[in-house]
Design an enzyme around this catalytic site. Structure first.
Site, PDB file in Angstrom:
ATOM      1  CG  ASP A 180      -4.240  -5.446   9.804  1.00  0.00           C
ATOM      2  OD1 ASP A 180      -4.448  -5.133   8.611  1.00  0.00           O
ATOM      3  OD2 ASP A 180      -5.066  -6.068  10.477  1.00  0.00           O
TER       4      ASP A 180
ATOM      5  CG  ASN B 133      -1.913   1.102   1.239  1.00  0.00           C
ATOM      6  OD1 ASN B 133      -1.589   2.243   0.964  1.00  0.00           O
ATOM      7  ND2 ASN B 133      -3.143   0.773   1.594  1.00  0.00           N
TER       8      ASN B 133
ATOM      9  CG  ASP C  11      -8.032   8.981   5.076  1.00  0.00           C
ATOM     10  OD1 ASP C  11      -8.286   8.392   6.148  1.00  0.00           O
ATOM     11  OD2 ASP C  11      -6.876   9.071   4.612  1.00  0.00           O
TER      12      ASP C  11
ATOM     13  CG  HIS D 284      -5.143   5.094  12.072  1.00  0.00           C
ATOM     14  ND1 HIS D 284      -5.324   6.016  11.060  1.00  0.00           N
ATOM     15  CD2 HIS D 284      -5.184   3.886  11.464  1.00  0.00           C
ATOM     16  CE1 HIS D 284      -5.479   5.396   9.907  1.00  0.00           C
ATOM     17  NE2 HIS D 284      -5.396   4.092  10.123  1.00  0.00           N
TER      18      HIS D 284
ATOM     19  CE  LYS E 132      -2.639  -0.065   5.329  1.00  0.00           C
ATOM     20  NZ  LYS E 132      -2.887  -1.430   5.780  1.00  0.00           N
TER      21      LYS E 132
END
Length: 184
Positions: free
Chosen positions: A65, A9, A146, A171, A12
């Site tokens: 994760d 990803n 988002d 987060h 990420k």
């Protein structure tokens, strides 16, 4: 510190590079990632880290994760967030929340990071961002949920607040700070 991220990803990877500025993080080149079959975010993050370790022995490896937990959906999609309606995840979430109001639209993003040192020591960090689900998507930055996630204390979605805001407040950024604090 140099590490490899066991994730395909790019969002990420970008967020973790911002959240861990003292680290050089590269993506793990693999197309056979293990399925996310764990019962917790930690299980899945650890499985990814172990998968990466098999291919990159002697390096720091990060496994991650994360997911979105919505009050009105009894915590769903949770650890199944990545597989929640494929590319139509925002649309499905809004459809399932149609007519739902108030506290039932409460939600939180959860991220678990697992780092395996070159010597095999495990370190972890957890990050949570509380918020609520908007009535309709808005904003163009970020990824995943988002466009419909409004963090507590904000009136705009994470996608409207943008990548610069997420770099310090998401987060994932919170999990990265917790991980950095857990390292010797």
């Amino acid at each position: 510190m140099r590490a490899v991220l066991a994730s395909a990803n790019p969002g990420k990877l970008r967020e973790l590079r911002h959240a861990l500025p003292d680290w050089e993080i590269e993506p793990l080149e693999a197309d056979d990632y293990p399925p996310e079959t764990g019962e917790t975010y930690y299980d899945n993050a650890r499985a990814k880290a172990l998968f990466g370790r098999e291919r990159e022995a002697g390096r720091w490896v990060l496994g991650e994760d994360s997911g979105l937990e919505v009050e009105g959906l009894d915590g769903a999609p949770g650890i199944k967030s990545a597989r929640f309606a494929g590319g139509m995840h925002v649309e499905r979430l809004l459809a399932e929340l149609e007519g739902v109001e108030g506290e039932a639209r409460g939600a939180r993003y959860v991220c678990e990071l697992v780092a395996l040192s070159p010597e095999g020591e495990e370190h972890r960090g957890t990050g949570i961002l509380e918020g609520r689900i908007a009535e309709q998507p808005s904003g163009s930055e970020g990824f995943g949920f988002d466009p419909v996630f409004i963090p507590d204390g904000e009136e705009r979605t994470a996608a409207e607040l943008g990548n610069a805001w997420k770099a310090g407040n998401s987060h994932r950024a919170r999990a990265a700070r917790a991980l950095a604090e857990a390292l010797p």
